[in-house]
Structure formats: structure tokens, C-alpha cells
Write a protein that holds these residues in place. Sequence first.
Motif, PDB file in Angstrom:
ATOM      1  N   ALA B 370       1.600   2.664 -27.727  1.00 17.76           N
ATOM      2  CA  ALA B 370       2.206   1.379 -28.048  1.00 17.76           C
ATOM      3  C   ALA B 370       2.430   1.246 -29.557  1.00 17.76           C
ATOM      4  O   ALA B 370       2.124   2.142 -30.326  1.00 17.76           O
ATOM      5  N   GLY B 371       2.988   0.097 -29.955  1.00 15.93           N
ATOM      6  CA  GLY B 371       3.107  -0.178 -31.390  1.00 15.93           C
ATOM      7  C   GLY B 371       4.477   0.065 -31.985  1.00 15.93           C
ATOM      8  O   GLY B 371       4.668  -0.082 -33.184  1.00 15.93           O
ATOM      9  N   ARG B 372       5.438   0.479 -31.148  1.00 15.09           N
ATOM     10  CA  ARG B 372       6.789   0.756 -31.662  1.00 15.09           C
ATOM     11  C   ARG B 372       7.848   0.199 -30.711  1.00 15.09           C
ATOM     12  O   ARG B 372       7.668   0.210 -29.495  1.00 15.09           O
ATOM     13  N   LEU B 373       8.966  -0.262 -31.291  1.00 13.70           N
ATOM     14  CA  LEU B 373      10.136  -0.612 -30.485  1.00 13.70           C
ATOM     15  C   LEU B 373      10.989   0.646 -30.399  1.00 13.70           C
ATOM     16  O   LEU B 373      11.723   0.977 -31.329  1.00 13.70           O
ATOM     17  N   ALA B 374      10.848   1.364 -29.307  1.00 22.13           N
ATOM     18  CA  ALA B 374      11.650   2.574 -29.134  1.00 22.13           C
ATOM     19  C   ALA B 374      11.719   2.890 -27.656  1.00 22.13           C
ATOM     20  O   ALA B 374      10.793   2.576 -26.913  1.00 22.13           O
ATOM     21  N   ALA B 375      12.808   3.490 -27.274  1.00 21.92           N
ATOM     22  CA  ALA B 375      13.005   3.819 -25.860  1.00 21.92           C
ATOM     23  C   ALA B 375      11.869   4.706 -25.372  1.00 21.92           C
ATOM     24  O   ALA B 375      11.462   5.643 -26.063  1.00 21.92           O
ATOM     25  N   GLY B 376      11.361   4.397 -24.212  1.00 24.21           N
ATOM     26  CA  GLY B 376      10.296   5.192 -23.624  1.00 24.21           C
ATOM     27  C   GLY B 376       8.896   4.681 -23.918  1.00 24.21           C
ATOM     28  O   GLY B 376       7.938   5.091 -23.284  1.00 24.21           O
ATOM     29  N   ARG B 377       8.799   3.803 -24.913  1.00 25.02           N
ATOM     30  CA  ARG B 377       7.477   3.252 -25.254  1.00 25.02           C
ATOM     31  C   ARG B 377       7.125   2.132 -24.280  1.00 25.02           C
ATOM     32  O   ARG B 377       8.014   1.509 -23.691  1.00 25.02           O
ATOM     33  N   PRO B 378       5.825   1.841 -24.138  1.00 23.89           N
ATOM     34  CA  PRO B 378       5.442   0.729 -23.267  1.00 23.89           C
ATOM     35  C   PRO B 378       6.064  -0.578 -23.778  1.00 23.89           C
ATOM     36  O   PRO B 378       6.157  -0.785 -24.988  1.00 23.89           O
ATOM     37  N   ALA B 379       6.483  -1.420 -22.819  1.00 28.77           N
ATOM     38  CA  ALA B 379       7.092  -2.699 -23.215  1.00 28.77           C
ATOM     39  C   ALA B 379       6.000  -3.722 -23.514  1.00 28.77           C
ATOM     40  O   ALA B 379       5.830  -4.707 -22.813  1.00 28.77           O
ATOM     41  N   ASP B 380       5.239  -3.445 -24.561  1.00 23.61           N
ATOM     42  CA  ASP B 380       4.267  -4.397 -25.091  1.00 23.61           C
ATOM     43  C   ASP B 380       4.972  -5.115 -26.236  1.00 23.61           C
ATOM     44  O   ASP B 380       5.238  -4.515 -27.281  1.00 23.61           O
ATOM     45  N   LEU B 381       5.285  -6.379 -26.027  1.00 22.92           N
ATOM     46  CA  LEU B 381       6.167  -7.071 -26.961  1.00 22.92           C
ATOM     47  C   LEU B 381       5.627  -8.456 -27.300  1.00 22.92           C
ATOM     48  O   LEU B 381       4.953  -9.083 -26.472  1.00 22.92           O
ATOM     49  N   THR B 382       5.943  -8.904 -28.503  1.00 22.13           N
ATOM     50  CA  THR B 382       5.569 -10.249 -28.913  1.00 22.13           C
ATOM     51  C   THR B 382       6.795 -10.927 -29.513  1.00 22.13           C
ATOM     52  O   THR B 382       7.441 -10.370 -30.407  1.00 22.13           O
ATOM     53  N   LEU B 383       7.092 -12.087 -28.972  1.00 24.09           N
ATOM     54  CA  LEU B 383       8.208 -12.878 -29.496  1.00 24.09           C
ATOM     55  C   LEU B 383       7.619 -13.965 -30.399  1.00 24.09           C
ATOM     56  O   LEU B 383       6.744 -14.724 -29.975  1.00 24.09           O
TER      57      LEU B 383
END
Lengths: 327, 431
Positions: B370-383
Motif C-alpha cells: 500500500a501507500g501509492r496511487l498506482a495501477a495494481g496497488r491495493p485501493a486503500d484511499l483517503t479523500l
Amino acid sequence: MSADETSSGLIFPHRHLLGIEGLLPQEIGSLLDLADTYVDQNRQTNKKKSVLSGRTQINLFFENSTRTQSSFELAGKRLGADVMNMSVASSSIKKGETLIDTAQTLNAMHPDLLCVRHGDSGAVALLARKVGCAVVNGGDGSHEHPTQALLDALTIRRRKGRLEGLTVAICGDILHSRVARSNILLLNTMGARVRVVAPPTLLPAGIERMGVEIFHDMRKGLKDVDIVMMLRLQLERMNGSFVPSVREYFHLFGLDHEKLAEAKPDALIMHPGPMNRGVEIDSEVADDINRSVIREQVEMGVAVRMAVLDALSRNLPNTPILNGGGK
Amino acid sequence: MSRTAFLNARLLDPASGLDEKGALLVEDGKIADLGPRLFNDGVPEGVESVDCGGHVLSPGLIDMHVYTGEPGNEHRETLGSATQAAAAGGVTTIIVMPNTSPVIDDVALVDFIKRRARDTGLVNVHPMAALTKDLKGEQMSEMGLLKEAGAVAFTDADRPLTDARLMRRAMAYSTYLNTLIVNHAAEPSLTEGGVMNEGELASRLGLSGIHRLAETMMIERDLRIVEMTGARYHVPQVSTAESVEIIRKAKRRGLKVTCGASACHLTLNENDVGNYLTFCKLDPPLRAEDDRRAVVEGVADGTVDVIVSAHDPQDAETKRLPFAQSAFGAVGLETLLPAALSLVHNGDLTLGQALGALTFQPADLLDLEAGRLAAGRPADLTLIDMNVPWVLDRYKLKSKSKNSPYDERRLQGRVLRTLVNGKTVYVPDED
């Protein structure tokens, strides 16, 4: 071929055998040749020779040992020497003066051959300087155990036909092991390639300068080796001091069939004994008659020690030492 | 296949430096695509869409220093309640400390934490395991087996490992496993009895001090051992200007050293202890303003790698006491982001610097996906709404314990939505 036939070819111009360090390849080779003849002799009904007839051999063990001491004892007896065992409780012996006092006492008994084991590195060499007889190092501290390295070499040479060019992985507690040091020296001298496999906490500083390749991952360390040499790990070193626990050690550094699969299909398994099954070696592997030469090592031990005692006795002065001799 | 499009977002990926308007597609819990032109021609049918309203869409925060009470002190915090607090704070991964009861020093307990987190938790939970058995500082733990079981680093939590020989062996042993060694930097013989920063204020308040030396001395000793063994070493919380300088120099020498700072140490100082406020009693203690500023500069120049909450739930029983007798620690999962954003708002850090120390930098240290916005990474996101002002009411915290030093303070910036593996785990209650 009998021992007498090889005796002319023996090259061993040393008064003592204190270590592998300093021995030349041809000296090691001729000792092994001599030992080969004793292997044959030990398999006969009449195992007795008289080359040490009249000689006195004292086994002086400052550290408890069953197999090394009995191996030295049997070797001396088969060569016709009078053998005496002195087991000295380590608690009652102090270093320095007392060791030298012991030497003086022994000198007065006029032994010809002294086989010594001591818990301190360098103690056997110290004793050797103070006695008038030939001294065989039966293991000193974490320094050397030359007869073990010679018997390992004999075992390998008989199975593989050579030492040169083989890849040998020595695995386990290298830090405290005199067996490892003597084997590294001998195998390098004879042209084998030596790897050591251990966690960083069980490797002595600067070991790579002794001409070994270091591996912390046992699977990589065993890749395509001809010989897997396991070392004993003392239990007291295992509970969080040098390694976290027995089960972690066995998981990462214990020899099992899975890790062994990385080695060559005909790789031999060796262990100086006594084994800790389930610690450094899986029972199944230790007992695998196709791979394990652990019992053969014990047999080679007697033959190698006979060769060493024989070789050293040839360099002893034949004239009796007078009182006060052997300063 | 579940697909969700996040439209009209300010995509912010500290690892790549990306900061632009765009959209992001989540597919089966992973980031499938993102960029400024994505969905410019509309969202295909069958894809759910979420309008981000131009707010910041960041990788979910990773907090590598969280204490919970599970197992052993569930009345203070469970893994469930800690993860609820995390989700509310925009934190999608928490690293829990091993000083529970029993201590996390056994494979079975690592399994327990992972299973309980999976069954009761909202966010990802990874344990650090004990560096020494039972945290006693006497025998090293089964680092190899614990790592295989899922421990991400090794630490004795709030107990410093003082025995230099054991530290040497543990560090040497850790090198071939490539594990991170984390040691609380506080020489116990110097901190003993101390309750706040040693200095004028402590003297006026009549409280015993903890000198900065307790921290710097331990770091310097450990760095000597790092230099010798080649271990990867992390100081969990630096609090003094000199600690930052020591680590800056060590990094320049090429040592594998990293460090963290808590949001409290970046935004508060010893004056906040004020009238014996026990919620500001921390370990390491809040230091002087010069120290705080130096630690912030450390984050800005990369010397300080991670910002942590050092979330430490304490209840009235341990905090409603005379200052000297009260426990150390503050809750922080729900104030981690606004505290970090305050440094952005006042110009001390860029948004990328602040979020970098909360996302990919801890991920890299702990080898997390986790920890990156990139294709293939887990969709762990904070808006994140960067600007909304609010006042913290500690009784509204999700955490079971309410010991927040930010109680009744004005904060700016709040989480609008938190996603873990593509699943929304938090949206704010309607006020």
C-alpha cells in the motif's frame, strides 16, 4: 598395501600435531595414505601392531569427551602402546601455572605421546612447549581439532576419491567450532572450495579472510555442494543468546531433506558428533544410509589417530631421556 | 466484478509527485487506472461513480506506531475500536506494538492479532513483534519465524533495549532476515523518575525532567552498532533537535537508519503541558519549541521518514491522576491527519512532504504494498477536505479512550471518505 610399505613414503617432519595450520598438502596426503592402511588393518581379525611397542601414551583430557578419548585410546592400544587416560575435572584445573605444573608432573612419568584436549584455545600448544614428548592436539577451545579434520578428509577422500575441486558446506556454529577451523584450513590446503552457512551471530569476525564463502541462507549455501558438514550447536547457545530458539534454528539452519535437495544428489552428510537430532539435523537425514557417513567418520577416526601416533613416534628420539630431560 | 470510479478528484501521490485533477478507477479492491484524462468521455455503464468534489484523493495513511489494548487491556482499546478510529482518521493501515498482555513474541500471537484484525477490524493491521522475549531485554525473539508469520518489524515497544551485547547480536541476526529493528531511544537510567522535558518549565512546575541526553545517547550508541552490523535501524520517535542532526549525519554516512516523529511532537511543545495537563504527558516528552521546529525541518528535508500518531489509549484511571503519577501517552489516530495538515497550512511542509511521511515512506520501510496511487496497488484511499475547520470534541472520538491533547482545539482539514481494499470503511456522520 601394508603400513610398512607406505612408511618409506611418509612425509611428516613434525614433533607435534598441534593443528592443521602449517601443514603442507603432501604431508596431509601422506598421513591420509598411512591412515588408509590402518583402515584395512582395523577390519582384520588381528588388529594389533607393534610399532608403538614399549611406548607410553597418555590421554590428558581437561574437557569431557567419550568418543575422541576412546578413539585415541583404541588407536594407541592397537599400535601396541601402553595407554593411560587422565581425565582432569575442569573445575579443579586453573590456567597458567597449574597447567605447567601438570606438564612437569607428566614429564616425570616419561610418556612418549601425549593426546590432549583443553577448553582453552592455545592451551595444548602451551603444554607442548613444556613437555619432552610428542603432543597431539585433541581439541583446544575454539582453535583447532586437527585429527577431526583429518578423519573428515579421509572419509571424503575414500568416498569421492579426491578432495581437490570438491565444494564443501560447513553449517552451523562456526563461531565456537574448532572442528570448523581445522576443516577450513585442511580443505583449503587440499584445494577444495569451502562455504560456511550460519546466521551472522554464529560467524567469527573476518572469517571470509580464511578463504571461505559466507551464506546466511542455507538453501543457497547447499546449492550443488558435494559435502554437507554439520556442526553441533551447544544447547546453551540457543535460547536467545546467539540464536532465538531451537525451533527457529532448526527451521532455518537444521538439515532436513528439503534443504538437502539443493545439494548434489550424491552429496555426503557429515557430523563430528554427538548429534542433536531435531536441532541441527533431522533424524531421518542423519540415519539416511545412502547419504550419511556419520558412522563411517567414527571408524576413520581410529585409523587417522593411529596414523598420527605412528607418524609422530617415528620422529621421537630413540635414546631414553634421562632424568631432568625434556625441559 | 465490482468497479467504482472516483471522479473530479485532486489526485495526490506523494511517491511519484503526482498532483493534478483527474479520476481513479477501483476494480475488485485494487487501483485499476488513474489519470487526468480517465473518464473524460464519461463513465461506462456498470461502473459506480463517486464525485470527489475536487478534494484530495491520497493513498490511505499508514501509521506505524499504534498501541491497542488487545490482548490484555481491551477496556482501553480493542483492535476493532482502534481500526474504527483509524478509519475515521483516514488511516488505512496500522502497525500495532507488541507490548500487549501477553506480549507479541510468539508466532501464535502474531496469528491471533491478524485473525482478530481480520474478523473485527476495518483497516489493515500488521503487528511489530517483540525484539526480546517477553520484552525483558534478555533473549532475542524468534525473528525468523515471527517474520514469516507476518511481523513487519521488531521492537520492545516503549522499553528501550539497553544491553549492548544483546543489541549487537539482535542487529547482526536481523541482517540476513532483512528485518527492521526499532528501539525506543531513551536511556532508562537517565529517564527514570522523569515526567516531562528537563528545563525551566519543569523546574517551575516542580516536575522531574527527562534530559535530551537520554535520547541522543541511546541513538548514538545504537548507530555505532548499526555501523558495525549493517542492520536496518529505526528510531520510532525523535523529539530533540540534536537527534534529528545525528540521524541526518548518519544517513549521509550511508547507514541504514530511519526515524519517525509523532504528530504531537511536530505540533505541540512543552508549554502545552501548561497547568499539569496529563494528556500532554508523552514518552518521549514534548520538548522545547526549538526542538519541535527542528523535527519539522527534519520531515521537510527527509531526515525524518515517517509521521506517526503514537496512538496510546489511556483511560481515566491512568490519566486522571497527579501529573507525576499519570501514565504517558495520547490517542492520535483521529488527529494524525489534521495535525500534519496544520504544518502544511502554515507553510512548514508541502502537502507532498506531509503525506509522503504518512504513506509511501512507511510502506517502503515495512515493505508494504500500500501507500501509492498506482495501477495494481491495493485501493486503500483517503479523500481529504483540506480546509474545513472544526473543533475536536474528545467524546466524539471513535477510540475507546479519550486522552487527546487536541481536545477543544481548532483543527483544519478532515477525512471525507476512507477506503480499504476498495471498500468504504468510513464516511463522516451527518452533524
